[in-house]
Design a protein around this motif. Structure first.
Motif, PDB file in Angstrom:
ATOM      1  N   GLY A   1       0.761  -1.150  -0.213  1.00 62.40           N
ATOM      2  CA  GLY A   1      -0.041   0.007   0.044  1.00 62.40           C
ATOM      3  C   GLY A   1       0.830   1.300   0.109  1.00 62.40           C
ATOM      4  O   GLY A   1       0.187   2.386   0.249  1.00 62.40           O
ATOM      5  N   ALA A   2       2.125   1.182  -0.259  1.00 64.75           N
ATOM      6  CA  ALA A   2       2.987   2.405  -0.145  1.00 64.75           C
ATOM      7  C   ALA A   2       3.410   3.097  -1.743  1.00 64.75           C
ATOM      8  O   ALA A   2       3.888   4.107  -1.460  1.00 64.75           O
ATOM      9  CB  ALA A   2       4.076   2.016   0.420  1.00 64.75           C
ATOM     10  N   TYR A   3       2.913   2.289  -2.707  1.00 62.47           N
ATOM     11  CA  TYR A   3       3.445   2.798  -3.777  1.00 62.47           C
ATOM     12  C   TYR A   3       2.721   3.832  -4.666  1.00 62.47           C
ATOM     13  O   TYR A   3       2.894   4.386  -5.905  1.00 62.47           O
ATOM     14  CB  TYR A   3       3.906   1.614  -4.773  1.00 62.47           C
ATOM     15  CG  TYR A   3       4.369   0.484  -4.136  1.00 62.47           C
ATOM     16  CD1 TYR A   3       5.830   0.906  -3.936  1.00 62.47           C
ATOM     17  CD2 TYR A   3       3.858  -0.622  -3.803  1.00 62.47           C
ATOM     18  CE1 TYR A   3       6.780  -0.249  -3.258  1.00 62.47           C
ATOM     19  CE2 TYR A   3       4.756  -1.495  -3.056  1.00 62.47           C
ATOM     20  CZ  TYR A   3       6.178  -1.317  -2.835  1.00 62.47           C
ATOM     21  OH  TYR A   3       6.664  -2.305  -2.278  1.00 62.47           O
ATOM     22  N   GLY A   4       1.821   4.473  -3.941  1.00 64.87           N
ATOM     23  CA  GLY A   4       0.964   5.478  -4.669  1.00 64.87           C
ATOM     24  C   GLY A   4       1.254   7.025  -4.242  1.00 64.87           C
ATOM     25  O   GLY A   4       0.592   7.983  -4.349  1.00 64.87           O
ATOM     26  N   ALA A   5       2.477   7.199  -3.379  1.00 63.39           N
ATOM     27  CA  ALA A   5       2.672   8.123  -2.468  1.00 63.39           C
ATOM     28  C   ALA A   5       3.821   9.141  -3.227  1.00 63.39           C
ATOM     29  O   ALA A   5       4.055  10.132  -2.797  1.00 63.39           O
ATOM     30  CB  ALA A   5       3.339   7.802  -1.228  1.00 63.39           C
ATOM     31  N   THR A   6       3.843   8.759  -4.557  1.00 68.10           N
ATOM     32  CA  THR A   6       4.881   9.613  -5.191  1.00 68.10           C
ATOM     33  C   THR A   6       4.522  11.143  -5.376  1.00 68.10           C
ATOM     34  O   THR A   6       5.441  11.908  -4.925  1.00 68.10           O
ATOM     35  CB  THR A   6       5.425   9.100  -6.464  1.00 68.10           C
ATOM     36  OG1 THR A   6       5.531   7.767  -6.531  1.00 68.10           O
ATOM     37  CG2 THR A   6       6.194   9.903  -7.467  1.00 68.10           C
ATOM     38  N   ALA A   7       3.284  11.316  -5.728  1.00 62.68           N
ATOM     39  CA  ALA A   7       3.163  13.063  -5.749  1.00 62.68           C
ATOM     40  C   ALA A   7       3.030  13.469  -4.517  1.00 62.68           C
ATOM     41  O   ALA A   7       3.638  14.736  -4.424  1.00 62.68           O
ATOM     42  CB  ALA A   7       1.657  12.977  -6.379  1.00 62.68           C
ATOM     43  N   ALA A   8       2.859  12.643  -3.493  1.00 64.46           N
ATOM     44  CA  ALA A   8       2.709  13.373  -2.089  1.00 64.46           C
ATOM     45  C   ALA A   8       4.280  13.814  -1.399  1.00 64.46           C
ATOM     46  O   ALA A   8       4.395  15.016  -0.915  1.00 64.46           O
ATOM     47  CB  ALA A   8       1.802  12.740  -0.765  1.00 64.46           C
TER      48      ALA A   8
ATOM     49  N   ALA B   1       6.856  14.029  -3.399  1.00 68.73           N
ATOM     50  CA  ALA B   1       7.571  14.962  -4.195  1.00 68.73           C
ATOM     51  C   ALA B   1       7.099  16.282  -3.833  1.00 68.73           C
ATOM     52  O   ALA B   1       7.752  17.499  -3.875  1.00 68.73           O
ATOM     53  CB  ALA B   1       7.057  14.773  -5.809  1.00 68.73           C
ATOM     54  N   ALA B   2       5.850  16.484  -3.303  1.00 67.22           N
ATOM     55  CA  ALA B   2       5.350  17.788  -2.932  1.00 67.22           C
ATOM     56  C   ALA B   2       5.620  18.163  -1.570  1.00 67.22           C
ATOM     57  O   ALA B   2       5.433  19.088  -0.993  1.00 67.22           O
ATOM     58  CB  ALA B   2       3.837  17.865  -2.854  1.00 67.22           C
ATOM     59  N   GLY B   3       6.625  17.329  -0.879  1.00 61.63           N
ATOM     60  CA  GLY B   3       6.924  17.707   0.484  1.00 61.63           C
ATOM     61  C   GLY B   3       6.176  16.997   1.878  1.00 61.63           C
ATOM     62  O   GLY B   3       6.656  17.345   2.642  1.00 61.63           O
ATOM     63  N   GLU B   4       5.289  16.282   1.382  1.00 56.03           N
ATOM     64  CA  GLU B   4       4.587  15.435   2.486  1.00 56.03           C
ATOM     65  C   GLU B   4       5.278  14.373   2.692  1.00 56.03           C
ATOM     66  O   GLU B   4       6.463  13.744   2.064  1.00 56.03           O
ATOM     67  CB  GLU B   4       3.301  15.206   2.118  1.00 56.03           C
ATOM     68  CG  GLU B   4       2.416  16.272   1.629  1.00 56.03           C
ATOM     69  CD  GLU B   4       1.003  15.724   1.165  1.00 56.03           C
ATOM     70  OE1 GLU B   4       0.533  14.746   1.709  1.00 56.03           O
ATOM     71  OE2 GLU B   4       0.523  16.525   0.073  1.00 56.03           O
ATOM     72  N   TRP B   5       5.123  13.788   3.844  1.00 54.97           N
ATOM     73  CA  TRP B   5       5.936  12.754   4.627  1.00 54.97           C
ATOM     74  C   TRP B   5       5.096  11.553   5.328  1.00 54.97           C
ATOM     75  O   TRP B   5       4.899  11.546   6.410  1.00 54.97           O
ATOM     76  CB  TRP B   5       6.984  13.211   5.522  1.00 54.97           C
ATOM     77  CG  TRP B   5       8.252  12.132   5.676  1.00 54.97           C
ATOM     78  CD1 TRP B   5       8.547  11.610   6.890  1.00 54.97           C
ATOM     79  CD2 TRP B   5       9.107  11.768   4.612  1.00 54.97           C
ATOM     80  NE1 TRP B   5       9.620  10.769   6.518  1.00 54.97           N
ATOM     81  CE2 TRP B   5      10.064  11.112   5.279  1.00 54.97           C
ATOM     82  CE3 TRP B   5       9.331  12.404   3.163  1.00 54.97           C
ATOM     83  CZ2 TRP B   5      11.191  10.545   4.403  1.00 54.97           C
ATOM     84  CZ3 TRP B   5      10.441  11.690   2.599  1.00 54.97           C
ATOM     85  CH2 TRP B   5      11.302  10.896   3.270  1.00 54.97           C
ATOM     86  N   PRO B   6       3.997  10.970   4.642  1.00 57.49           N
ATOM     87  CA  PRO B   6       3.065  10.382   5.085  1.00 57.49           C
ATOM     88  C   PRO B   6       3.300   8.998   5.579  1.00 57.49           C
ATOM     89  O   PRO B   6       2.668   7.767   5.448  1.00 57.49           O
ATOM     90  CB  PRO B   6       1.985  10.260   4.005  1.00 57.49           C
ATOM     91  CG  PRO B   6       2.878  10.050   2.755  1.00 57.49           C
ATOM     92  CD  PRO B   6       4.099  11.113   2.945  1.00 57.49           C
ATOM     93  N   ARG B   7       4.336   8.901   6.355  1.00 59.29           N
ATOM     94  CA  ARG B   7       4.875   7.466   6.619  1.00 59.29           C
ATOM     95  C   ARG B   7       3.980   6.572   7.471  1.00 59.29           C
ATOM     96  O   ARG B   7       3.654   5.304   7.314  1.00 59.29           O
ATOM     97  CB  ARG B   7       6.100   7.519   7.457  1.00 59.29           C
ATOM     98  CG  ARG B   7       7.356   7.870   6.642  1.00 59.29           C
ATOM     99  CD  ARG B   7       8.718   7.979   7.456  1.00 59.29           C
ATOM    100  NE  ARG B   7       9.241   6.470   7.925  1.00 59.29           N
ATOM    101  CZ  ARG B   7       9.970   6.056   8.670  1.00 59.29           C
ATOM    102  NH1 ARG B   7      10.556   7.194   9.624  1.00 59.29           N
ATOM    103  NH2 ARG B   7      10.458   4.722   8.808  1.00 59.29           N
ATOM    104  N   ASN B   8       3.394   7.237   8.533  1.00 60.46           N
ATOM    105  CA  ASN B   8       2.348   6.603   9.426  1.00 60.46           C
ATOM    106  C   ASN B   8       1.027   6.130   8.609  1.00 60.46           C
ATOM    107  O   ASN B   8       0.581   4.826   8.794  1.00 60.46           O
ATOM    108  CB  ASN B   8       1.803   7.530  10.421  1.00 60.46           C
ATOM    109  CG  ASN B   8       2.877   8.092  11.644  1.00 60.46           C
ATOM    110  OD1 ASN B   8       4.152   7.165  11.555  1.00 60.46           O
ATOM    111  ND2 ASN B   8       2.770   8.976  12.318  1.00 60.46           N
ATOM    112  N   ALA B   9       0.621   6.634   7.530  1.00 59.08           N
ATOM    113  CA  ALA B   9      -0.629   6.330   6.881  1.00 59.08           C
ATOM    114  C   ALA B   9      -0.077   5.020   5.856  1.00 59.08           C
ATOM    115  O   ALA B   9      -1.015   4.487   5.200  1.00 59.08           O
ATOM    116  CB  ALA B   9      -0.949   7.456   6.050  1.00 59.08           C
ATOM    117  N   LEU B  10       1.225   4.648   5.676  1.00 56.65           N
ATOM    118  CA  LEU B  10       1.532   3.757   4.612  1.00 56.65           C
ATOM    119  C   LEU B  10       2.079   2.648   5.037  1.00 56.65           C
ATOM    120  O   LEU B  10       3.057   2.005   4.366  1.00 56.65           O
ATOM    121  CB  LEU B  10       2.479   4.701   3.605  1.00 56.65           C
ATOM    122  CG  LEU B  10       1.886   5.711   2.776  1.00 56.65           C
ATOM    123  CD1 LEU B  10       2.599   6.483   2.040  1.00 56.65           C
ATOM    124  CD2 LEU B  10       0.676   5.196   2.022  1.00 56.65           C
ATOM    125  N   VAL B  11       1.833   2.332   6.378  1.00 59.12           N
ATOM    126  CA  VAL B  11       2.421   1.022   6.998  1.00 59.12           C
ATOM    127  C   VAL B  11       1.565  -0.007   6.404  1.00 59.12           C
ATOM    128  O   VAL B  11       0.531  -0.365   7.002  1.00 59.12           O
ATOM    129  CB  VAL B  11       2.656   1.241   8.513  1.00 59.12           C
ATOM    130  CG1 VAL B  11       2.899   0.011   8.953  1.00 59.12           C
ATOM    131  CG2 VAL B  11       3.590   2.483   8.978  1.00 59.12           C
TER     132      VAL B  11
END
Length: 311
Positions: free
Chosen positions: A114-121, A123-133
């Motif tokens: 479930g982690a591989y759709g985070a590219t845009a976020a 690259a935009a400076g977000e860091w959604p680690r907790n949401a992508l475990v």
């Protein structure tokens, strides 16, 4: 005349059908009148899954002797009508098994992690680690509905990744060697037990009256709420609206659909999937890689050539 109405490897056509009069036009599938006209003198027809070899098309081909299928499913071909006319039908059995098996494993890994759709976020400076475990595939159960050649290739790869594998196949004897093949042991289960215990459920059955919508609201309700469903077999086995509803309601962990009841999927029918989370949709491409296209094409041209030459 050999008519080819959908795409295939052109080198296989040039070399494998050398000496035959060949019409290769992969756009013919979308031009039914032109296809019918081309079939007036055709002795052979080569198709994938979209050309509907039935009814008016067969009527337009009075000299047809053989149909080569670039794949294994035969639900787009009226087998009874072909048999009645003495038209031989040759699927490319085994030629795309590896491609489909790799698709199943790849989409299972993708949806579990479930982690591989985070590219845009990112690259935009977000860091959604907790949401992508996400989850590991090791230790999970792969459930296979049907245990034919593609399912066995899938089992081999799943076991190599540390999965436990079980399958439902009422047509495979309990003492068949495939249940304890060289890749490892596969547990035979009843369908309800397979549904209830699988972390990843992959479908490997043909579309029949018995299998149509076999994965619908009732079947999904028996599954784990975080389970993954993968259909790279045939459209119609899965109830698409039921899958979309289960994902939206959080009663299913994810799904990958490569096949649909109506293909190509039009925007009107595809609207049921709008905004649905944890969903992968692909255009009936699981069995088509550069390598498998070559294998499927050569198996098909060999079958057609041998039949026409009486070999």
């Amino acid at each position: 005349m050999i008519v080819i109405s959908e795409f295939m490897d052109e080198d296989a056509i040039r070399r494998g059908l050398d000496g035959f009069d060949v019409l290769y036009d992969p756009t013919l599938v979308d031009r039914p009148d032109d296809l019918a006209a081309a079939l007036a003198t055709a002795e052979a027809l080569i198709v994938r899954n979209r050309t509907q070899v039935r009814g008016a098309l067969l009527d337009a081909a009075p000299q047809l002797k053989v149909v080569g299928r670039l794949g294994v499913g035969l639900d787009n071909i009226d087998m009874e009508a072909c048999k009645a006319r003495g038209i031989a039908v040759y699927p490319a059995s085994g030629a795309n098994d590896v491609s489909v098996a790799e698709y199943v494993i790849a989409t299972a890994l993708l949806l579990l992690r479930g982690a591989y759709g985070a590219t845009a976020a990112v690259a935009a400076g977000e860091w959604p680690r907790n949401a992508l475990v996400g989850r590991e595939i090791a230790g999970k159960r792969m459930g296979l509905v049907g245990y034919g050649s593609i399912a066995r290739e899938t089992a081999r790869r799943a076991i190599a990744l540390g999965m436990e594998v079980a399958a439902f196949d009422p047509y495979l004897p309990a003492d068949h060697a495939a249940w304890s093949g060289p890749w490892g042991k596969v547990t035979a289960l009843a369908l309800d037990d397979l549904l209830a215990t699988s972390d990843v459920l992959s479908l490997h059955v043909p579309l029949t009256a018995e299998t149509r919508h076999m994965i619908g609201t009732e079947a999904l309700a028996r599954m784990k709420p975080d389970a993954i469903v993968i259909n790279a077999a045939r459209g119609g086995i899965v109830d698409e609206a039921a899958i979309a509803a289960a994902l939206t309601a959080g009663r299913l962990g994810g799904a990958a659909l490569d096949v649909f009841e109506d293909e190509p999927l039009k925007a009107e029918r595809g609207g049921v999937f709008a905004g649905v989370p944890n969903l992968v949709l692909t255009p009936h491409i699981a069995g088509v890689t550069m390598e498998s296209n070559i294998r499927v094409s050569w198996v098909t041209v060999d079958n057609v050539r041998k039949h026409l030459r009486g070999e």
